[in-house]
Design an enzyme around this catalytic site. Structure first.
Site, mmCIF file in Angstrom:
data_model
loop_
_atom_site.group_PDB
_atom_site.id
_atom_site.type_symbol
_atom_site.label_atom_id
_atom_site.label_comp_id
_atom_site.label_asym_id
_atom_site.label_seq_id
_atom_site.Cartn_x
_atom_site.Cartn_y
_atom_site.Cartn_z
ATOM 1 N N SER A 1 -9.375 2.001 2.872
ATOM 2 C CA SER A 1 -8.516 2.759 1.981
ATOM 3 C C SER A 1 -7.463 1.904 1.267
ATOM 4 O O SER A 1 -6.780 2.381 0.372
ATOM 5 C CB SER A 1 -7.807 3.874 2.761
ATOM 6 O OG SER A 1 -6.972 3.339 3.772
ATOM 7 N N LYS B 1 0.831 -1.210 0.000
ATOM 8 C CA LYS B 1 0.000 0.000 0.000
ATOM 9 C C LYS B 1 0.866 1.261 0.000
ATOM 10 O O LYS B 1 1.943 1.295 0.605
ATOM 11 C CB LYS B 1 -0.912 -0.026 1.228
ATOM 12 C CG LYS B 1 -1.907 1.132 1.309
ATOM 13 C CD LYS B 1 -2.757 1.011 2.577
ATOM 14 C CE LYS B 1 -3.776 2.135 2.681
ATOM 15 N NZ LYS B 1 -4.610 2.031 3.898
ATOM 16 N N GLY C 1 -10.063 2.285 10.152
ATOM 17 C CA GLY C 1 -11.517 2.264 10.266
ATOM 18 C C GLY C 1 -12.112 1.216 9.346
ATOM 19 O O GLY C 1 -13.177 1.411 8.772
ATOM 20 N N GLY C 2 -11.355 0.100 9.194
ATOM 21 C CA GLY C 2 -11.799 -0.974 8.314
ATOM 22 C C GLY C 2 -11.032 -1.028 7.011
ATOM 23 O O GLY C 2 -11.425 -1.748 6.079
ATOM 24 N N SER C 3 -9.919 -0.318 6.899
ATOM 25 C CA SER C 3 -9.245 -0.130 5.614
ATOM 26 C C SER C 3 -8.566 -1.361 5.048
ATOM 27 O O SER C 3 -8.166 -1.369 3.892
ATOM 28 C CB SER C 3 -8.213 1.005 5.724
ATOM 29 O OG SER C 3 -8.853 2.234 5.921
#
Length: 605
Positions: free
Chosen positions: A292, A214, A314-316
């Site tokens: 993300s 990433k 937050g869940g990325s």
């Protein structure tokens, strides 16, 4: 009238005007102060007395010129005075400015390790040896078997990967899983790995295996942009290390920088800037991949690599894994070495693998943890007898009906494997949701303070939207959020006394469609973002691990995923249950519309 009389009259007139515009409450909050009882009183009351509250985010879906106008207004004095307070109140985000919480604050949620780490090479090697190739996904085990037999070499794999990156990014629309790659660097890694395999001296199970990283990680020789079109001030002093260094030392072929939602500020995976463009969902390129860690999920789902690095505030990790039909593991907060990563949101953050299979995530996490993983001896066992699974049904069912149906089928399958399902209640979900949002906004806002000043006109519009919220979080709200975290930790510890795993859907909706107006300017969609994050924030805010696992598809062919959450540092329990569910035969995989098999003689489909 004398001058002195006029001055006195003017003074009292000013006092009257100040009285009219003064805050109605001494503490400055938007409502009367709510006094919360100590959390132990909440845990002692009957669960039937606990109301379910986890509100939807509400806001206008904005794209194109309307989004530009909205962002311009939000940064005017009028917008800051009128628009932002309305949005906060509409979404209950002003709750923390008017509440007294008796507990003290907790700034980092994860407790120290309790388990003794074990060497897992033997367990993982046995699973590699017995693995059978499926053709619908290419795993680490497939690469190891191919390299051992000499059927394929890392160099051939790298050449095919480079070709696929070029072809997929030149397609209409472009896939954009990888946004920065240097063929000469990739081939140099591959040739070195090929020689090691020729000599029978691979460095690890990842030697020669293609991986993606990433854009939030420092990866030499590429620029660290964090999904932006510029080099952020935030990247100063961030050197390569931690998990990226471990991947390279393990011999992995790092293909390049994976796409991401700019600075991790959204759940859709939208990124219209010139260096990135939207990462497209391989199951339907007309849909978002989730954010993300969008590019990481796309690379794995499209078959370009069996594993990729992502991050999760937050869940990325879990959201894009869920929307793209791959496995995503958010480990316990601060379990892995965070060196070499942009310091965006430090107290709710974790990074980890997205993989083609549960085994891929297990192998990668074992390598990244530098031997600190707990025993994986249960991995490969289909009998889950004795494992207790908790389900908060009102929370579980707060999702799209197709998703609820498929995830209930996954629960039934877990029961058939020996799991005992127990109904639970999670108190204060709404308070935890708000506290997580406030923490995320404040910490990202602090981290991007210089960049929003220097690069305002270069930032994506949806990034600017979150920044408007960041700079409207007060010190009282931030501290109260950390006090709420103390309560959340006590709630989770209490729940995990009775269950081993908590199960929810991964997302409340399948992958949203990319509307034409969002292609060039992006999109701000608070409602969809809230639905995607609905089941994610709990793990980030309390630091517990979470595993996203594909378990089916919508009628239109989009992936559906279930989430398993466990105790701190018990990733091995989630992996064991995930492996059993994945390999039970009840949830066959479907091939995405965009897919390559680098170990096939006709690899570019």
């Amino acid at each position: 009238m004398s001058l002195s009389t006029a001055i006195i009259a003017l003074f009292f007139l000013l006092l009257f005007i100040c009285h009219l515009f003064r805050t109605p409450r001494p503490h400055g909050g938007s409502r009367p102060v709510l006094v919360k009882p100590p959390v132990r009183y909440i845990l002692d009351q009957p669960t039937s007395d606990t109301p379910y509250e986890c509100k939807d985010l509400r806001g206008v879906k904005a794209t194109g010129g309307f989004l530009q106008l909205t962002m311009w207004l939000a940064y005017t004095r009028v917008g800051k005075a009128l628009l932002l307070p309305v949005f906060k109140r509409l979404n209950h985000l002003d709750f923390l400015d008017s509440v007294f919480i008796p507990e003290g604050p907790t700034f980092h949620p994860a407790p120290p390790r309790a388990q003794t780490p074990e060497l897992n090479e033997k367990t993982l090697e046995q699973l590699i040896t017995t693995h059978r190739r499926s053709g619908l996904k290419t795993t680490i085990a497939d690469y190891v078997q191919a390299f051992r037999t000499g059927t394929y070499t890392p160099t051939l794999v790298a050449e095919r990967a480079i070709d696929f990156i070029k072809q997929s990014n030149s397609a209409t629309p472009p896939l954009m899983g990888i946004v920065d790659s240097d063929a000469s660097v990739v081939l140099a890694m591959a040739k070195a790995s090929t020689e090691r395999w020729r000599q029978g001296k691979p460095l690890s199970l990842l030697d020669g295996v293609p991986v993606a990283v990433k854009g939030e990680f420092r990866l030499e020789p590429y620029a660290l942009r964090g999904g932006s079109s510029f080099i952020p001030e935030l990247s100063r002093g961030v050197e390569e290390g931690g998990s990226v260094e471990k991947l390279k030392k393990a011999g992995a072929i790092v293909l390049g920088v994976a796409n991401m939602h700019e600075f991790g500020t959204g759940a859709l995976g939208s990124n219209p800037n010139k260096n990135h463009l939207h990462a497209r969902n391989p199951y339907n390129p007309g849909h978002f991949a989730g954010g993300s860690s969008s590019g990481s999920a796309v690379c794995v789902a499209a078959g370009l690599c069996p594993v990729a690095l992502g991050s999760d505030s937050g869940g990325s990790i879990r959201i894009p894994a869920g929307l793209c039909g791959v496995v995503g593991l958010k480990p316990t907060n601060r379990f892995l070495d965070d060196k070499g990563i942009l310091p965006l949101d430090f107290s709710i953050y974790a990074h980890g693998p997205l993989g083609a299979s549960v085994l891929d995530c297990a192998i990668t996490l074992d390598i990244l943890s530098n031997g600190m993983m707990s025993s994986l001896k249960g991995l490969g066992e289909s009998n889950l007898s004795g494992l207790r699974v908790g389900v908060y049904w009102k929370y579980f069912e707060h999702a799209n009906s197709e998703i609820v149906t498929v995830c209930k089928a996954a629960l039934k399958q877990l029961e058939s494997l020996g799991v005992k399902v127990k109904e639970i209640v999670i108190p204060e979900l709404e308070e935890i949701r708000v506290a997580h949002f406030v923490t995320l906004a404040a910490e990202i806002g602090s981290s991007l303070l210089a960049d929003i000043d220097l690069h305002f006109n270069e930032l994506n519009l949806e990034t600017l939207f979150l920044m408007t919220m960041s700079y409207n979080v007060s010190a009282v709200e931030y501290i109260n959020a950390q006090k709420q975290r103390t309560r959340a930790l006590k709630i989770m510890k209490h729940l995990f006394e009775g269950v081993d795993i908590i199960v929810t859907p991964t997302t409340a909706i399948p992958a949203p469609a990319i509307i034409p107006a969002a292609v060039s300017k992006g999109i701000s969609d608070a409602t969809a973002s809230g639905q995607l994050m609905r089941f994610a924030f709990l793990a980030n805010f309390t630091g517990i691990p979470g595993l996203a696992l594909p378990v089916g598809y919508t009628k239109s062919g989009l992936p559906i995923s279930v989430q398993l959450m466990g105790r701190w540092h018990e990733e091995h329990v989630l992996l064991q249950a995930g492996w059993a569910l994945e390999n039970c035969g009840a949830f066959p995989r479907k091939k995405p519309q965009i897919f390559t098999d680098l170990l096939s003689s006709a690899c570019l489909n």
